[in-house]
Write a protein that holds these residues in place. Structure first.
Motif, mmCIF file in Angstrom:
data_model
loop_
_atom_site.group_PDB
_atom_site.id
_atom_site.type_symbol
_atom_site.label_atom_id
_atom_site.label_comp_id
_atom_site.label_asym_id
_atom_site.label_seq_id
_atom_site.Cartn_x
_atom_site.Cartn_y
_atom_site.Cartn_z
ATOM 1 N N ILE A 115 0.866 -1.174 0.000
ATOM 2 C CA ILE A 115 0.000 0.000 0.000
ATOM 3 C C ILE A 115 0.903 1.224 0.000
ATOM 4 C CG2 ILE A 115 -1.753 1.311 1.265
ATOM 5 C CD1 ILE A 115 -2.759 -1.321 0.065
ATOM 6 N N THR A 116 0.655 2.117 -0.960
ATOM 7 C CA THR A 116 1.469 3.324 -1.114
ATOM 8 C C THR A 116 0.586 4.551 -0.996
ATOM 9 O OG1 THR A 116 2.993 2.137 -2.563
ATOM 10 C CG2 THR A 116 3.067 4.543 -2.641
ATOM 11 N N LEU A 117 1.082 5.583 -0.331
ATOM 12 C CA LEU A 117 0.296 6.798 -0.153
ATOM 13 C C LEU A 117 1.188 8.031 -0.171
ATOM 14 C CD1 LEU A 117 0.907 7.549 3.032
ATOM 15 C CD2 LEU A 117 -0.779 5.763 3.434
ATOM 16 N N SER A 118 0.534 9.187 -0.329
ATOM 17 C CA SER A 118 1.225 10.471 -0.418
ATOM 18 C C SER A 118 0.789 11.363 0.734
ATOM 19 C CB SER A 118 0.896 11.147 -1.755
ATOM 20 O OG SER A 118 1.427 12.446 -1.819
ATOM 21 N N VAL A 119 1.779 12.009 1.380
ATOM 22 C CA VAL A 119 1.520 12.900 2.507
ATOM 23 C C VAL A 119 2.324 14.180 2.297
ATOM 24 C CG1 VAL A 119 1.592 13.170 5.017
ATOM 25 C CG2 VAL A 119 1.279 10.901 4.027
ATOM 26 N N SER A 120 1.752 15.310 2.634
ATOM 27 C CA SER A 120 2.498 16.558 2.562
ATOM 28 C C SER A 120 3.785 16.436 3.381
ATOM 29 C CB SER A 120 1.661 17.720 3.089
ATOM 30 O OG SER A 120 2.443 18.890 3.223
ATOM 31 N N SER A 121 4.910 16.789 2.766
ATOM 32 C CA SER A 121 6.199 16.643 3.448
ATOM 33 C C SER A 121 6.287 17.488 4.712
ATOM 34 C CB SER A 121 7.341 17.011 2.495
ATOM 35 O OG SER A 121 7.380 16.129 1.398
ATOM 36 N N GLY A 122 5.486 18.538 4.786
ATOM 37 C CA GLY A 122 5.474 19.375 5.975
ATOM 38 C C GLY A 122 4.642 18.824 7.108
ATOM 39 N N ASN A 123 3.848 17.793 6.822
ATOM 40 C CA ASN A 123 2.974 17.204 7.843
ATOM 41 C C ASN A 123 3.747 16.119 8.587
ATOM 42 O OD1 ASN A 123 0.917 16.186 9.414
ATOM 43 N ND2 ASN A 123 -0.575 16.063 7.740
ATOM 44 N N ARG A 124 4.657 16.557 9.432
ATOM 45 C CA ARG A 124 5.533 15.612 10.122
ATOM 46 C C ARG A 124 4.778 14.693 11.075
ATOM 47 N NH1 ARG A 124 8.837 15.472 6.504
ATOM 48 N NH2 ARG A 124 9.916 13.961 7.834
ATOM 49 N N ASP A 125 3.674 15.190 11.644
ATOM 50 C CA ASP A 125 2.891 14.341 12.553
ATOM 51 C C ASP A 125 2.302 13.158 11.809
ATOM 52 O OD1 ASP A 125 3.444 15.984 14.680
ATOM 53 O OD2 ASP A 125 1.548 17.075 14.594
ATOM 54 N N ALA A 126 1.721 13.419 10.625
ATOM 55 C CA ALA A 126 1.127 12.341 9.839
ATOM 56 C C ALA A 126 2.203 11.364 9.371
ATOM 57 C CB ALA A 126 0.365 12.910 8.640
ATOM 58 N N ILE A 127 3.323 11.886 8.882
ATOM 59 C CA ILE A 127 4.413 11.011 8.437
ATOM 60 C C ILE A 127 4.907 10.160 9.598
ATOM 61 C CG2 ILE A 127 6.796 10.984 7.595
ATOM 62 C CD1 ILE A 127 6.073 13.483 5.938
ATOM 63 N N GLY A 128 5.032 10.780 10.770
ATOM 64 C CA GLY A 128 5.448 10.032 11.953
ATOM 65 C C GLY A 128 4.470 8.922 12.308
ATOM 66 N N LEU A 129 3.162 9.208 12.172
ATOM 67 C CA LEU A 129 2.139 8.201 12.465
ATOM 68 C C LEU A 129 2.255 7.030 11.500
ATOM 69 C CD1 LEU A 129 -0.424 7.126 13.820
ATOM 70 C CD2 LEU A 129 -1.751 8.619 12.303
ATOM 71 N N TYR A 130 2.373 7.330 10.206
ATOM 72 C CA TYR A 130 2.485 6.253 9.224
ATOM 73 C C TYR A 130 3.734 5.413 9.472
ATOM 74 C CZ TYR A 130 -1.330 8.168 6.386
ATOM 75 O OH TYR A 130 -2.550 8.595 5.939
ATOM 76 N N LYS A 131 4.844 6.070 9.781
ATOM 77 C CA LYS A 131 6.074 5.318 10.037
ATOM 78 C C LYS A 131 5.960 4.479 11.302
ATOM 79 C CE LYS A 131 9.390 8.242 7.558
ATOM 80 N NZ LYS A 131 10.598 9.104 7.644
ATOM 81 N N LYS A 132 5.240 4.995 12.288
ATOM 82 C CA LYS A 132 5.057 4.248 13.538
ATOM 83 C C LYS A 132 4.299 2.951 13.292
ATOM 84 C CE LYS A 132 3.587 4.933 18.339
ATOM 85 N NZ LYS A 132 2.980 5.890 19.307
ATOM 86 N N VAL A 133 3.331 3.006 12.364
ATOM 87 C CA VAL A 133 2.560 1.807 12.031
ATOM 88 C C VAL A 133 3.416 0.825 11.231
ATOM 89 C CG1 VAL A 133 0.564 0.964 10.728
ATOM 90 C CG2 VAL A 133 0.351 2.998 12.144
ATOM 91 N N GLY A 134 4.392 1.355 10.464
ATOM 92 C CA GLY A 134 5.268 0.471 9.700
ATOM 93 C C GLY A 134 5.511 0.885 8.260
#
Length: 291
Positions: free
Chosen positions: A258-277
């Motif tokens: 599964i691939t998705l796109s997130v605003s590079s400035g949205n560090r909270d969202a990127i952190g959440l996705y990385k936390k999940v894996g």
């Protein structure tokens, strides 16, 4: 001698393979065009509806064969078009300007805005966007979760959306994503076996939702929207929603990632996705231009 002309129906397979080959390389990668030839061919035939590919995609040939492809996906209702490319073979980039000029002549008068989504390593298209006075609208981080990491996920009970929670999701979605491509009511109308809304319930209370779509025939799945009410944030609900969605996606044997796109400035969202894996795989730039 270079021959530039509109793409023909019997050239879909050749063009799809050409785009696939170049789009696998970051230096020629365009964000929304895909890498699987079958998926690309399907998009050309089925997703380009306002202006068909026979009237929106140009190809360039020389004595060696196909050397370039450039086209657009038109959205006449919203008066914009997404640019596919230019995809040009190494050593042939001088032909990109000719392709671009010819493509502009194909744009219908309803189109007043163009979008481009190149990889940050695609320096030739970045330079083209700058030379054409495109505005750098946003930077996007592309993340991916592979089936091989499924055992690392928390096993979450899947709660599909029930009718009693329709008002909750409509309100939360429309507040969180005003004027987006699907309203809360439209999401509910779209639900079927391959389009699902999962929710988290806390003591019977609605605590968040995630809307996902699967395309098992192409091994694809997308996380379209998810949101958590302000009063429920900081409780790990986002992780539960993402885990539930991923567990559902991988019930389809054909879906490998599964691939998705997130605003590079949205560090909270990127952190959440990385936390999940999720793992970061690309950095892209979104450009727009009024014409």
């Amino acid at each position: 001698m270079i021959n530039t002309r509109l793409m023909k129906n019997d050239e879909i397979e050749v063009v799809a393979n050409f785009i696939s080959e170049l789009n696998r390389v970051e230096e020629s990668h365009i964000g929304y065009c895909g890498v699987d030839p079958l998926e690309i061919a399907y998009s050309l035939k089925e997703d380009l509806t306002d202006i068909t590919y026979e009237n929106s995609f140009l190809i360039a040939y020389d004595d060696e064969g196909l050397i370039g492809v450039l086209g657009f996906d038109a959205d006449l209702e919203n008066q914009r078009a997404e640019i596919w490319g230019p995809f040009v073979k190494d050593g042939k980039w001088d032909n990109a300007s000719c392709l671009w000029t010819s493509m502009l002549e194909l744009l219908p008068e309803e189109i007043i805005s163009l979008g481009m989504f190149p990889n940050k390593e695609n320096h030739r298209v970045l330079e083209l966007a700058e030379n054409l006075s495109f505005n750098r609208h946003s930077d996007q981080t592309i993340l991916s979760f592979h089936r091989s990491r499924l055992q690392e996920l928390e096993v979450e009970q899947l709660h599909e959306l029930e009718e009693e929670y329709f008002p909750d999701i409509i309100q939360l979605h429309d507040q969180s994503f005003p004027e987006t491509y699907y309203s809360g009511e439209q999401i509910i109308d779209r639900l079927n076996e391959e389009r699902k809304v999962f929710i988290v319930k806390t003591e019977g209370r609605f605590s968040g939702y995630i809307y996902v779509e699967a395309q098992p025939e192409f091994g694809e799945g997308s996380i379209e929207f998810f949101a958590v009410p302000a009063s429920e944030r900081g409780k790990g609900i986002g992780e539960k929603l993402l885990s539930a969605a991923l567990n559902w996606f991988f019930t389809f044997e054909s879906i490998q990632s599964i691939t998705l796109s997130v605003s590079s400035g949205n560090r909270d969202a990127i952190g959440l996705y990385k936390k999940v894996g999720f793992e970061q795989i690309h950095e892209l730039c979104y450009f727009t231009k009024k014409i």
